[in-house]
Design a protein around this motif. Structure first.
Motif, PDB file in Angstrom:
ATOM      1  N   ALA A  86       0.838  -1.209   0.000  1.00 20.17           N
ATOM      2  CA  ALA A  86       0.000   0.000   0.000  1.00 20.17           C
ATOM      3  C   ALA A  86       0.870   1.256   0.000  1.00 20.17           C
ATOM      4  CB  ALA A  86      -0.942   0.000   1.204  1.00 20.17           C
ATOM      5  N   CYS A  87       2.003   1.203   0.694  1.00 23.12           N
ATOM      6  CA  CYS A  87       2.894   2.363   0.777  1.00 23.12           C
ATOM      7  C   CYS A  87       3.923   2.366  -0.353  1.00 23.12           C
ATOM      8  CB  CYS A  87       3.639   2.372   2.116  1.00 23.12           C
ATOM      9  SG  CYS A  87       2.571   2.396   3.545  1.00 23.12           S
ATOM     10  N   GLY A  88       3.912   1.319  -1.173  1.00 22.49           N
ATOM     11  CA  GLY A  88       4.913   1.223  -2.243  1.00 22.49           C
ATOM     12  C   GLY A  88       6.325   1.040  -1.694  1.00 22.49           C
ATOM     13  N   LEU A  89       6.421   0.390  -0.525  1.00 20.51           N
ATOM     14  CA  LEU A  89       7.717   0.282   0.148  1.00 20.51           C
ATOM     15  C   LEU A  89       8.174  -1.168   0.323  1.00 20.51           C
ATOM     16  CD1 LEU A  89       7.089   3.004   2.891  1.00 20.51           C
ATOM     17  CD2 LEU A  89       8.617   3.187   0.914  1.00 20.51           C
ATOM     18  N   GLY A  90       7.539  -2.068  -0.414  1.00 15.57           N
ATOM     19  CA  GLY A  90       7.853  -3.491  -0.265  1.00 15.57           C
ATOM     20  C   GLY A  90       9.337  -3.802  -0.420  1.00 15.57           C
ATOM     21  N   ASP A  91       9.997  -3.094  -1.341  1.00 19.21           N
ATOM     22  CA  ASP A  91      11.407  -3.410  -1.596  1.00 19.21           C
ATOM     23  C   ASP A  91      12.336  -2.837  -0.532  1.00 19.21           C
ATOM     24  OD1 ASP A  91      10.837  -0.849  -2.332  1.00 19.21           O
ATOM     25  OD2 ASP A  91      12.142  -0.840  -4.098  1.00 19.21           O
ATOM     26  N   ARG A  92      11.758  -2.122   0.452  1.00 16.53           N
ATOM     27  CA  ARG A  92      12.607  -1.582   1.519  1.00 16.53           C
ATOM     28  C   ARG A  92      12.343  -2.268   2.864  1.00 16.53           C
ATOM     29  NH1 ARG A  92      11.866   4.672   0.521  1.00 16.53           N
ATOM     30  NH2 ARG A  92      13.208   4.915   2.344  1.00 16.53           N
ATOM     31  N   VAL A  93      11.562  -3.350   2.822  1.00 18.89           N
ATOM     32  CA  VAL A  93      11.330  -4.142   4.038  1.00 18.89           C
ATOM     33  C   VAL A  93      12.065  -5.469   3.850  1.00 18.89           C
ATOM     34  CG1 VAL A  93       9.593  -5.223   5.514  1.00 18.89           C
ATOM     35  CG2 VAL A  93       9.052  -3.085   4.335  1.00 18.89           C
ATOM     36  N   GLU A  94      13.035  -5.745   4.717  1.00 20.66           N
ATOM     37  CA  GLU A  94      13.858  -6.935   4.525  1.00 20.66           C
ATOM     38  C   GLU A  94      13.056  -8.225   4.662  1.00 20.66           C
ATOM     39  OE1 GLU A  94      14.799  -4.326   6.295  1.00 20.66           O
ATOM     40  OE2 GLU A  94      16.634  -3.664   5.320  1.00 20.66           O
ATOM     41  N   ILE A  95      12.146  -8.251   5.684  1.00 21.22           N
ATOM     42  CA  ILE A  95      11.466  -9.497   6.015  1.00 21.22           C
ATOM     43  C   ILE A  95       9.966  -9.218   6.097  1.00 21.22           C
ATOM     44  CG2 ILE A  95      11.332 -11.381   7.704  1.00 21.22           C
ATOM     45  CD1 ILE A  95      14.124  -9.411   8.548  1.00 21.22           C
ATOM     46  N   GLN A  96       9.207  -9.819   5.189  1.00 17.83           N
ATOM     47  CA  GLN A  96       7.760  -9.597   5.169  1.00 17.83           C
ATOM     48  C   GLN A  96       7.053 -10.895   5.507  1.00 17.83           C
ATOM     49  OE1 GLN A  96       6.136  -7.215   1.924  1.00 17.83           O
ATOM     50  NE2 GLN A  96       8.194  -7.036   1.085  1.00 17.83           N
ATOM     51  N   MET A  97       6.416 -10.889   6.671  1.00 14.48           N
ATOM     52  CA  MET A  97       5.687 -12.091   7.075  1.00 14.48           C
ATOM     53  C   MET A  97       4.207 -11.921   6.754  1.00 14.48           C
ATOM     54  SD  MET A  97       5.454 -13.767  10.845  1.00 14.48           S
ATOM     55  CE  MET A  97       3.842 -14.087  11.568  1.00 14.48           C
ATOM     56  N   GLY A  98       3.610 -12.973   6.221  1.00 19.30           N
ATOM     57  CA  GLY A  98       2.167 -12.967   5.986  1.00 19.30           C
ATOM     58  C   GLY A  98       1.598 -14.251   6.546  1.00 19.30           C
ATOM     59  N   THR A  99       0.388 -14.196   7.064  1.00 21.46           N
ATOM     60  CA  THR A  99      -0.206 -15.443   7.552  1.00 21.46           C
ATOM     61  C   THR A  99      -1.334 -15.856   6.611  1.00 21.46           C
ATOM     62  OG1 THR A  99      -1.727 -14.331   9.054  1.00 21.46           O
ATOM     63  CG2 THR A  99       0.417 -14.947   9.947  1.00 21.46           C
ATOM     64  N   LEU A 100      -1.581 -17.138   6.559  1.00 24.13           N
ATOM     65  CA  LEU A 100      -2.509 -17.696   5.571  1.00 24.13           C
ATOM     66  C   LEU A 100      -3.784 -18.230   6.217  1.00 24.13           C
ATOM     67  CD1 LEU A 100       0.357 -19.504   3.649  1.00 24.13           C
ATOM     68  CD2 LEU A 100      -0.755 -17.345   3.031  1.00 24.13           C
ATOM     69  N   GLY A 101      -3.872 -18.089   7.538  1.00 22.24           N
ATOM     70  CA  GLY A 101      -5.051 -18.584   8.254  1.00 22.24           C
ATOM     71  C   GLY A 101      -6.083 -17.484   8.481  1.00 22.24           C
ATOM     72  N   LYS A 102      -5.773 -16.274   8.085  1.00 27.10           N
ATOM     73  CA  LYS A 102      -6.721 -15.166   8.287  1.00 27.10           C
ATOM     74  C   LYS A 102      -7.420 -14.889   6.960  1.00 27.10           C
ATOM     75  CE  LYS A 102      -4.558 -14.055  12.504  1.00 27.10           C
ATOM     76  NZ  LYS A 102      -3.247 -13.847  13.085  1.00 27.10           N
ATOM     77  N   ALA A 103      -7.113 -13.759   6.296  1.00 27.87           N
ATOM     78  CA  ALA A 103      -7.863 -13.459   5.074  1.00 27.87           C
ATOM     79  C   ALA A 103      -7.692 -14.515   3.988  1.00 27.87           C
ATOM     80  CB  ALA A 103      -7.475 -12.084   4.545  1.00 27.87           C
ATOM     81  N   ALA A 104      -6.570 -15.233   3.972  1.00 21.53           N
ATOM     82  CA  ALA A 104      -6.371 -16.221   2.909  1.00 21.53           C
ATOM     83  C   ALA A 104      -7.241 -17.465   3.111  1.00 21.53           C
ATOM     84  CB  ALA A 104      -4.896 -16.610   2.790  1.00 21.53           C
ATOM     85  N   GLY A 105      -7.843 -17.593   4.284  1.00 29.64           N
ATOM     86  CA  GLY A 105      -8.850 -18.619   4.489  1.00 29.64           C
ATOM     87  C   GLY A 105      -8.327 -20.030   4.717  1.00 29.64           C
ATOM     88  N   ALA A 106      -7.006 -20.195   4.849  1.00 30.53           N
ATOM     89  CA  ALA A 106      -6.490 -21.562   4.985  1.00 30.53           C
ATOM     90  C   ALA A 106      -5.690 -21.696   6.278  1.00 30.53           C
ATOM     91  CB  ALA A 106      -5.651 -21.912   3.767  1.00 30.53           C
ATOM     92  N   HIS A 107      -4.399 -21.934   6.160  1.00 27.66           N
ATOM     93  CA  HIS A 107      -3.557 -22.109   7.339  1.00 27.66           C
ATOM     94  C   HIS A 107      -2.114 -21.985   6.906  1.00 27.66           C
ATOM     95  CE1 HIS A 107      -3.058 -23.344  11.498  1.00 27.66           C
ATOM     96  NE2 HIS A 107      -1.985 -23.997  11.105  1.00 27.66           N
ATOM     97  N   GLY A 108      -1.249 -21.570   7.835  1.00 25.81           N
ATOM     98  CA  GLY A 108       0.173 -21.468   7.533  1.00 25.81           C
ATOM     99  C   GLY A 108       0.607 -20.018   7.444  1.00 25.81           C
TER     100      GLY A 108
END
Ligand SMILES: *Cc1c(COP(=O)(O)O)cnc(C)c1O
Length: 406
Positions: free
Chosen positions: A230-252
């Motif tokens: 959203a901020c267009g800053l993805g390439d300046r964050v070394e480590i991006q964690m996302g979870t898959l059990g919330k909006a992605a509807g699954a797990h992991g």
């Protein structure tokens, strides 16, 4: 006293203590699936408790993706990713995340908890410093402790306090690494971190940033890819964690970043090395959830979610909200449970969030809205909350009048 007696006494005293403080929980058993309604033992209720923000946990394409993998005949992965547990579904999931996040690579874990506790100790250790936001999720706190690094906590979203800790860390540990840990969206407060400011400071002090996008993935940003996007800053964050059990509807969960980061985690994250890989059908469901998130259908679901958020905020007299988490801060644990029970009796499930999920004395009702709610659900909830107490909210925390006699 016999040893057996000691054991029983220990357990019952501990439980009595938890009960006395209004902190005892006995999770309700649900029948059916997550959705607009859920079937609790008391009956069918409107569900304002779930992080399934887009309704993907019961989406036919997500369920079908799991079924296709199951039909190949494997229910489990059989071993760790490093031994014989890496399947095509895992690699597809990781390629999907890397491509959607615009990163070189991603690696998947069996949960967000495992991703954090595997990743942070793989990057930091004694002699290094981890700077944690005060409201960090428990898995980030545990990960920082496990790493053996020096931990400094900064007040929630306070950039000047973060800067003073960065100064301290770079003077005190000139040869150590400094890792800042922040969440895109704070799970129990529903506010965002000041990402731009954090990145500016991180670069100024040569620190690294671990950004937990658990509640942002699927919800905000272009194609639902979270706050960094959203901020267009993805390439300046070394480590991006996302979870898959919330909006992605699954797990992991996944960690996205450079190819080197991925290779390092595969070779040193203990929660990946010493744990059986997630079942392939779960990875397949998660990949399907992510594909929907990034699709025009996902955009439509986010649009619907934003309408519900705006409507609920309007009914509460708030403006400028775009996160589907509304905390109703009550403070007292027992009172919060009583309010949650009262709403449940009205057919509305709004969980009472208490210690250890939030600090002692800051218990709250936590309303989560999803794209599967209908406008009338939102109205019904707002009316019920108003009946609970006539007072209007302040800023992003809905504060009801503190009335101990209630
Ligand atoms: C839920 C959550 C996690 C843990 O993810 P799981 O996949 O449920 O283990 C990590 N961080 C935050 C901010 C969360 O809300």
């Amino acid at each position: 006293m016999s040893r057996e007696g000691d054991w029983t006494t220990f357990l019952s005293e501990r439980l009595d203590d938890i009960r006395r403080r209004g902190l005892f929980r006995d999770p309700p058993r649900l029948a059916g699936t997550q959705g607009r309604h859920v079937q609790r033992p008391e009956g069918r209720v409107l569900n304002f408790s779930s992080n399934d923000y887009l309704g993907l946990a019961s989406h036919p394409a997500v369920v079908e993706a799991a079924r296709v993998e199951l039909d190949r005949g494997a229910a489990g992965a059989g071993s760790s990713r490093l031994v014989s547990g890496t399947f095509e579904a895992h690699e597809r999931l990781e390629a999907t995340v890397a491509s959607l996040k615009g990163c070189e690579a991603a690696v998947s874990f069996s949960s967000g908890y495992a991703a954090a506790t595997g990743c942070i100790p793989a990057l930091c250790g004694p002699g290094d410093v981890v700077l944690l936001d005060k409201l960090s999720h428990a898995c980030l706190v545990d990960a920082a402790r496990l790493s053996g690094a020096t931990i400094r906590v900064f007040p929630h979203n306070d950039l000047s306090a973060l800067e003073s800790r960065l100064k301290w860390a770079s003077q005190r540990h000139p040869r150590g690494r400094i890792l800042i840990v922040a969440e895109s969206v704070y799970s129990m407060d529903g506010d965002c971190c000041p990402l731009k400011g954090i990145i500016a400071l991180k670069e100024c002090y040569s620190a690294w940033l671990f950004l937990d996008e658990a509640h942002a993935l699927g919800v905000i940003g272009p194609r639902g890819m979270g706050l960094a996007a959203a901020c267009g800053l993805g390439d300046r964050v070394e480590i991006q964690m996302g979870t898959l059990g919330k909006a992605a509807g699954a797990h992991g969960a996944t960690i996205a970043g450079s190819r080197h980061l991925r290779d390092l985690l595969v070779n040193s994250a203990r929660s990946l090395i010493f744990s059986t890989a997630p079942p392939p059908h779960v990875a397949a469901a998660a990949a399907a959830g992510l594909e929907i998130i990034a699709s025009p259908e996902g955009e439509q679901l986010r649009l619907k979610l934003r309408e519900r958020i705006a409507e609920f905020a309007r009914l509460l007299g708030e403006t400028g909200r775009h996160i589907p988490i509304f905390p109703v801060l009550l403070g007292c644990e027992k009172r919060t449970v009583a309010c949650s029970d009262g709403l449940l009796a009205d057919g509305l499930w709004v969980p009472a969030i208490r210690f250890p999920s939030v600090a002692r004395g800051s218990a709250r009702l936590r309303v989560t809205l999803t794209a599967v709610h209908e406008p009338e659900d939102i109205v019904r909830l707002a009316e019920a909350l108003r009946r609970l107490d006539g007072k209007l909210p302040e800023r992003n925390v809905v504060r009801l009048a503190d009335n101990p006699s209630r």
